[in-house]
Design a protein around this motif. Structure first.
Motif, PDB file in Angstrom:
ATOM      1  N   LEU A   1      10.803   7.377  10.561  1.00  0.00           N
ATOM      2  CA  LEU A   1       9.677   7.945   9.832  1.00  0.00           C
ATOM      3  C   LEU A   1       8.391   7.586  10.564  1.00  0.00           C
ATOM      4  O   LEU A   1       8.349   6.600  11.308  1.00  0.00           O
ATOM      5  CB  LEU A   1       9.614   7.410   8.395  1.00  0.00           C
ATOM      6  CG  LEU A   1      10.668   7.909   7.395  1.00  0.00           C
ATOM      7  CD1 LEU A   1      10.569   7.146   6.091  1.00  0.00           C
ATOM      8  CD2 LEU A   1      10.555   9.413   7.152  1.00  0.00           C
ATOM      9  N   MET A   2       7.342   8.383  10.347  1.00  0.00           N
ATOM     10  CA  MET A   2       6.033   8.105  10.929  1.00  0.00           C
ATOM     11  C   MET A   2       4.987   8.107   9.821  1.00  0.00           C
ATOM     12  O   MET A   2       4.987   8.994   8.955  1.00  0.00           O
ATOM     13  CB  MET A   2       5.673   9.137  11.989  1.00  0.00           C
ATOM     14  CG  MET A   2       4.254   8.986  12.534  1.00  0.00           C
ATOM     15  SD  MET A   2       3.928  10.123  13.898  1.00  0.00           S
ATOM     16  CE  MET A   2       4.810   9.284  15.231  1.00  0.00           C
ATOM     17  N   ARG A   3       4.118   7.111   9.852  1.00  0.00           N
ATOM     18  CA  ARG A   3       3.011   7.058   8.911  1.00  0.00           C
ATOM     19  C   ARG A   3       1.945   8.057   9.346  1.00  0.00           C
ATOM     20  O   ARG A   3       1.591   8.128  10.525  1.00  0.00           O
ATOM     21  CB  ARG A   3       2.437   5.634   8.875  1.00  0.00           C
ATOM     22  CG  ARG A   3       1.419   5.406   7.809  1.00  0.00           C
ATOM     23  CD  ARG A   3       1.082   3.929   7.706  1.00  0.00           C
ATOM     24  NE  ARG A   3       0.619   3.398   8.976  1.00  0.00           N
ATOM     25  CZ  ARG A   3       0.825   2.149   9.380  1.00  0.00           C
ATOM     26  NH1 ARG A   3       1.504   1.319   8.627  1.00  0.00           N
ATOM     27  NH2 ARG A   3       0.364   1.736  10.533  1.00  0.00           N
ATOM     28  N   LEU A   4       1.385   8.799   8.388  1.00  0.00           N
ATOM     29  CA  LEU A   4       0.479   9.891   8.722  1.00  0.00           C
ATOM     30  C   LEU A   4      -0.997   9.546   8.541  1.00  0.00           C
ATOM     31  O   LEU A   4      -1.854  10.393   8.785  1.00  0.00           O
ATOM     32  CB  LEU A   4       0.820  11.130   7.876  1.00  0.00           C
ATOM     33  CG  LEU A   4       2.133  11.810   8.268  1.00  0.00           C
ATOM     34  CD1 LEU A   4       2.516  12.871   7.261  1.00  0.00           C
ATOM     35  CD2 LEU A   4       2.042  12.397   9.660  1.00  0.00           C
TER      36      LEU A   4
ATOM     37  N   SER B   1       0.847  -1.190   0.000  1.00  0.00           N
ATOM     38  CA  SER B   1       0.000   0.000   0.000  1.00  0.00           C
ATOM     39  C   SER B   1       0.882   1.239   0.000  1.00  0.00           C
ATOM     40  O   SER B   1       2.080   1.178   0.278  1.00  0.00           O
ATOM     41  CB  SER B   1      -0.930  -0.001   1.216  1.00  0.00           C
ATOM     42  OG  SER B   1      -0.177  -0.058   2.422  1.00  0.00           O
ATOM     43  N   VAL B   2       0.273   2.377  -0.320  1.00  0.00           N
ATOM     44  CA  VAL B   2       0.970   3.654  -0.386  1.00  0.00           C
ATOM     45  C   VAL B   2       0.353   4.594   0.638  1.00  0.00           C
ATOM     46  O   VAL B   2      -0.874   4.649   0.787  1.00  0.00           O
ATOM     47  CB  VAL B   2       0.863   4.262  -1.798  1.00  0.00           C
ATOM     48  CG1 VAL B   2       1.516   5.640  -1.857  1.00  0.00           C
ATOM     49  CG2 VAL B   2       1.510   3.343  -2.819  1.00  0.00           C
ATOM     50  N   PHE B   3       1.195   5.339   1.360  1.00  0.00           N
ATOM     51  CA  PHE B   3       0.705   6.276   2.377  1.00  0.00           C
ATOM     52  C   PHE B   3       1.771   7.340   2.615  1.00  0.00           C
ATOM     53  O   PHE B   3       2.955   7.139   2.321  1.00  0.00           O
ATOM     54  CB  PHE B   3       0.380   5.543   3.690  1.00  0.00           C
ATOM     55  CG  PHE B   3       1.422   4.547   4.107  1.00  0.00           C
ATOM     56  CD1 PHE B   3       2.558   4.954   4.792  1.00  0.00           C
ATOM     57  CD2 PHE B   3       1.279   3.202   3.794  1.00  0.00           C
ATOM     58  CE1 PHE B   3       3.526   4.035   5.171  1.00  0.00           C
ATOM     59  CE2 PHE B   3       2.247   2.287   4.162  1.00  0.00           C
ATOM     60  CZ  PHE B   3       3.375   2.692   4.864  1.00  0.00           C
ATOM     61  N   PRO B   4       1.386   8.506   3.159  1.00  0.00           N
ATOM     62  CA  PRO B   4       2.352   9.575   3.432  1.00  0.00           C
ATOM     63  C   PRO B   4       3.138   9.313   4.716  1.00  0.00           C
ATOM     64  O   PRO B   4       2.594   8.795   5.701  1.00  0.00           O
ATOM     65  CB  PRO B   4       1.482  10.822   3.568  1.00  0.00           C
ATOM     66  CG  PRO B   4       0.145  10.313   3.970  1.00  0.00           C
ATOM     67  CD  PRO B   4      -0.003   8.944   3.385  1.00  0.00           C
TER      68      PRO B   4
ATOM     69  N   GLY C   1      10.205  17.267   4.403  1.00  0.00           N
ATOM     70  CA  GLY C   1       8.784  17.313   4.090  1.00  0.00           C
ATOM     71  C   GLY C   1       8.145  15.941   4.169  1.00  0.00           C
ATOM     72  O   GLY C   1       8.716  14.998   4.727  1.00  0.00           O
ATOM     73  N   VAL C   2       6.951  15.845   3.595  1.00  0.00           N
ATOM     74  CA  VAL C   2       6.163  14.614   3.608  1.00  0.00           C
ATOM     75  C   VAL C   2       6.328  13.895   2.274  1.00  0.00           C
ATOM     76  O   VAL C   2       6.208  14.510   1.210  1.00  0.00           O
ATOM     77  CB  VAL C   2       4.671  14.921   3.843  1.00  0.00           C
ATOM     78  CG1 VAL C   2       3.853  13.633   3.873  1.00  0.00           C
ATOM     79  CG2 VAL C   2       4.477  15.691   5.135  1.00  0.00           C
ATOM     80  N   ALA C   3       6.610  12.601   2.310  1.00  0.00           N
ATOM     81  CA  ALA C   3       6.773  11.806   1.092  1.00  0.00           C
ATOM     82  C   ALA C   3       5.726  10.701   1.061  1.00  0.00           C
ATOM     83  O   ALA C   3       5.223  10.261   2.103  1.00  0.00           O
ATOM     84  CB  ALA C   3       8.175  11.200   1.027  1.00  0.00           C
TER      85      ALA C   3
ATOM     86  N   SER D   1      -0.215  10.364  -6.785  1.00  0.00           N
ATOM     87  CA  SER D   1      -0.526  11.762  -7.042  1.00  0.00           C
ATOM     88  C   SER D   1      -0.975  12.440  -5.751  1.00  0.00           C
ATOM     89  O   SER D   1      -1.865  11.940  -5.053  1.00  0.00           O
ATOM     90  CB  SER D   1      -1.632  11.868  -8.095  1.00  0.00           C
ATOM     91  OG  SER D   1      -2.066  13.203  -8.219  1.00  0.00           O
ATOM     92  N   TRP D   2      -0.379  13.600  -5.458  1.00  0.00           N
ATOM     93  CA  TRP D   2      -0.758  14.302  -4.232  1.00  0.00           C
ATOM     94  C   TRP D   2      -2.211  14.761  -4.273  1.00  0.00           C
ATOM     95  O   TRP D   2      -2.839  14.989  -3.238  1.00  0.00           O
ATOM     96  CB  TRP D   2       0.163  15.492  -3.989  1.00  0.00           C
ATOM     97  CG  TRP D   2       1.420  15.109  -3.262  1.00  0.00           C
ATOM     98  CD1 TRP D   2       2.698  15.190  -3.727  1.00  0.00           C
ATOM     99  CD2 TRP D   2       1.505  14.573  -1.939  1.00  0.00           C
ATOM    100  NE1 TRP D   2       3.579  14.728  -2.782  1.00  0.00           N
ATOM    101  CE2 TRP D   2       2.874  14.344  -1.664  1.00  0.00           C
ATOM    102  CE3 TRP D   2       0.571  14.243  -0.963  1.00  0.00           C
ATOM    103  CZ2 TRP D   2       3.325  13.832  -0.458  1.00  0.00           C
ATOM    104  CZ3 TRP D   2       1.012  13.723   0.240  1.00  0.00           C
ATOM    105  CH2 TRP D   2       2.371  13.524   0.486  1.00  0.00           C
TER     106      TRP D   2
END
Length: 328
Positions: free
Chosen positions: A262-265, A174-177, A244-246, A213-214
């Motif tokens: 890192l922390m998942r947002l 999965s993808v997350f910031p 910043g946030v990636a 995509s942001w």
């Protein structure tokens, strides 16, 4: 009686057909083989002339295999895999076998590198060479025993069990910031993480999958894309450095999340399913070592991603003080 050589299809045509079918393009196959597009077309026509049937159907755009072409592909895959392994099986092996493992630089740096000692211990009879590539074309040309490829989820169309046996998929990601915990404290009262600088990967406008995509993530504010990087590894490093946030893949940041670099947002429910999947693929169906290593890597990835599910997130934190507390 016809000689054996007269009954054999042109080998150059077989290699070209495999490349065209695998890449889905005459142009890409020509680039990989170092030929002109007309030379590729000539080889395909010669192969079709030998078999007496069309092997490829030209579309607008693209191409696809005919029924005869699919039958040839099923027969050809294990044969080419066996031929590819001849050098290893025939050459005099004095000392450990040299085993070549290929993958992307980001997967090496963010996931595999810390696991290399365990991998070497699991395969003590091998001398492992790790090689990396930057593009799909480089990956296709690489001569490796086992390749870790980043492929579309729906891109593989198995033709039979023999081909399936030469490929093992990693768990779906999965993808997350994500953000460096120390950066959370810079957010002002009443703001959330979307007020931070946003980091992106790849060229602007080339995000073909919505999860990267942001625009998919900015439901609560406009956001501001500050920096863009060539690949995901660079954007994750910039995030860990506090820039910043990636957007992250779950496998690549599993270690960084557990180590609180890192922390998942967002919570698990807000993560976006990844359109691509990591796949372990080997060409020689007789190479049991490659199959065992693929299974070892896939199992390790599964354990890492399962452990990641319990990692604390910064979801719901809106003030600088609250975020700093949540990051501790």
């Amino acid at each position: 009686m016809r000689s054996i050589s007269a009954q054999m299809p042109p080998f150059a045509g077989l290699l070209t057909f495999e490349a065209v079918l695998r890449l889905g393009s005459m142009t890409l196959a020509a680039d990989e083989l170092g030929l002109t597009q007309s030379a590729v077309s000539h080889r395909i026509r010669a192969l079709e002339s030998f078999f007496g049937v069309p092997l490829l159907e030209r579309l607008n755009p693209g191409l696809r295999a005919t029924e005869a072409g699919l039958r040839l592909a099923r027969e050809l895959a294990p044969l080419l895999g066996t031929i590819a392994g001849l050098r290893r099986r025939i050459a005099d092996q004095s000392g450990p076998r040299i085993f070549r493992l290929g993958l992307s630089p980001s997967l090496l740096a963010w996931w595999l590198s810390p696991r290399l000692p365990s991998l070497c211990n699991a395969f003590p009879d091998l001398s492992i060479e790790v090689c990396t590539w930057d593009t799909a074309a480089e990956a296709a040309r690489a001569e490796v025993d086992l390749a870790l490829l980043w492929l579309p989820q729906a891109g593989k169309m198995p033709t039979d069990k023999t081909e399936d046996a030469r490929e093992l998929p990693f768990p779906s990601e999965s993808v997350f910031p994500v953000v460096a915990p120390r950066l959370l404290g810079s957010i002002g009262p009443g703001q959330d993480w979307r007020a931070l600088p946003l980091l992106a990967k790849g060229r602007r406008g080339e995000e073909t999958e919505r999860e990267w995509s942001w625009a998919t993530w900015l439901r609560k504010g406009p956001g501001h894309e500050t920096l863009r990087f060539r690949d995901i590894g660079s954007s994750l490093q910039a995030a860990m450095d506090g820039n910043g946030v990636a957007l992250a893949r779950s496998l690549l940041v599993a270690d960084a999340l557990r180590q609180q670099r890192l922390m998942r947002l967002t919570g698990l429910g807000e993560a976006q399913a990844c359109s691509n999947r990591q796949v372990a693929r080997w060409r020689d169906p007789q190479d049991g070592t490659a199959e065992r290593m693929a299974a070892w890597l896939v199992s390790s990835a599964g354990q890492d991603m399962t452990a990641d599910e319990g990692v604390t997130t910064g979801e719901g934190m809106s003030t600088g003080a609250g975020m700093a507390a949540g990051a501790s």
